[in-house]
Enzyme design. Structure first.
Site, PDB file in Angstrom:
ATOM      1  N   GLU A  37      15.480  11.816 -25.806  1.00 29.17           N
ATOM      2  CA  GLU A  37      15.887  10.133 -25.128  1.00 29.17           C
ATOM      3  C   GLU A  37      16.039   9.575 -26.566  1.00 29.17           C
ATOM      4  OE1 GLU A  37      16.504   9.177 -21.605  1.00 29.17           O
ATOM      5  OE2 GLU A  37      16.872  10.877 -21.378  1.00 29.17           O
ATOM      6  N   HIS A  78      18.881   7.324 -27.626  1.00 28.31           N
ATOM      7  CA  HIS A  78      18.930   6.024 -26.999  1.00 28.31           C
ATOM      8  C   HIS A  78      17.924   4.834 -27.392  1.00 28.31           C
ATOM      9  CE1 HIS A  78      21.656   7.396 -22.872  1.00 28.31           C
ATOM     10  NE2 HIS A  78      19.795   7.950 -23.441  1.00 28.31           N
ATOM     11  N   HIS A 120      13.069   8.582 -16.075  1.00 24.86           N
ATOM     12  CA  HIS A 120      14.177   9.276 -17.370  1.00 24.86           C
ATOM     13  C   HIS A 120      14.225   8.539 -18.470  1.00 24.86           C
ATOM     14  CE1 HIS A 120      18.684  11.049 -17.168  1.00 24.86           C
ATOM     15  NE2 HIS A 120      18.001  10.752 -18.671  1.00 24.86           N
TER      16      HIS A 120
END
Ligand code: AMP
Length: 227
Positions: free
Chosen positions: A109, A113, A56
């Site tokens: 993502e 992050h 993920h």
């Protein structure tokens, strides 16, 4: 514009970028969130997927439970940089959402992050972020470790959450944190993620201080195969 003015404007924009990108970088460790595709796909329309654990994301985390996010809007995701590792990314970190693209998922993502992970030497830029996360993930033989403990996807069988913990500890040597969700149609708890904590300097796993999420102790949980 005079040359001096141009130099000034250039320096000012470089300084602004550096400032905008230096916020919120501090964190204690990396959380490598792995997901069970069938559980993700129980609640939305998905592309075809296999019964194998997948990535993920790699998320910077603090020991106090907080985390930085969206640290550098000036450094947009560049899909072209990932071409050399695209096949590996598709094998282990692909989008599951029907009607979407891998670039949309990877961009989300990375922007949320990855831009905050630059204090980790192994995640210091976009290619390093994806490539070294892949390397760390491939060392985690989650499917094998679970199968070795008799935990295999089943439409009918359920397992205590402790069985997942024991299998992961036996295989990896470290404790991971497990996430569960309630199955949309069946109303029973099912496993959704296994989260590993990695040292920020080396991306080596260590005992994860995080608690399980939504998995009650001693409750049987589902681990469904794709259909
Ligand atoms: P995050 O913001 O990093 O916690 O990720 C959550 C977002 O990622 C949500 O919008 C999810 O729907 C999406 N997401 C999670 N896993 C996948 C996946 N395998 N494919 C596509 N989108 C995903």
């Amino acid at each position: 514009m005079s040359r001096l003015a141009i130099v000034f404007v250039l320096l000012a924009s470089i300084a602004a970028t550096a400032l905008a990108c230096s916020k919120n970088h501090n964190f204690d460790y990396i959380l490598l969130a792995t997901q069970w595709p069938e559980t993700f796909c129980e609640s939305q329309r998905c592309v075809q997927h296999q019964d194998k654990w997948s990535i993920h994301g790699a998320w910077p985390e603090n020991n106090d439970g907080s985390w930085p996010q969206d640290c550098c809007t000036e450094k947009p995701f560049n899909a072209a940089l990932l071409k050399p590792i695209e096949a590996e990314l598709i094998a282990h970190w692909k989008t599951l959402k029907s009607g979407s693209t891998n670039d949309v998922f990877w961009s989300h993502e990375y922007s949320k992050h990855g831009t905050c992970s630059v204090d980790s030497p192994l995640l210091k830029d976009e290619l390093a972020y994806f490539n070294n996360t892949l390397t760390a993930f491939k060392k985690l033989k989650i499917d094998e470790w679970l199968a070795a403990a008799g935990i295999v996807p089943s439409a009918s069988k359920t397992y205590p959450v402790e069985a997942f913990h024991q299998a992961i500890k036996k295989g990896s040597g470290v404790t991971a944190a497990v996430d569960c969700v309630v199955h949309r149609k069946k109303g029973v708890p099912v496993i959704s993620q296994i989260n590993f904590c990695l040292k920020k300097e080396t991306l080596q796993p260590f005992d994860c201080p995080l608690r399980d999420h939504n998995c009650k102790p001693h409750v049987q949980i589902g681990y469904h195969p794709s259909h």
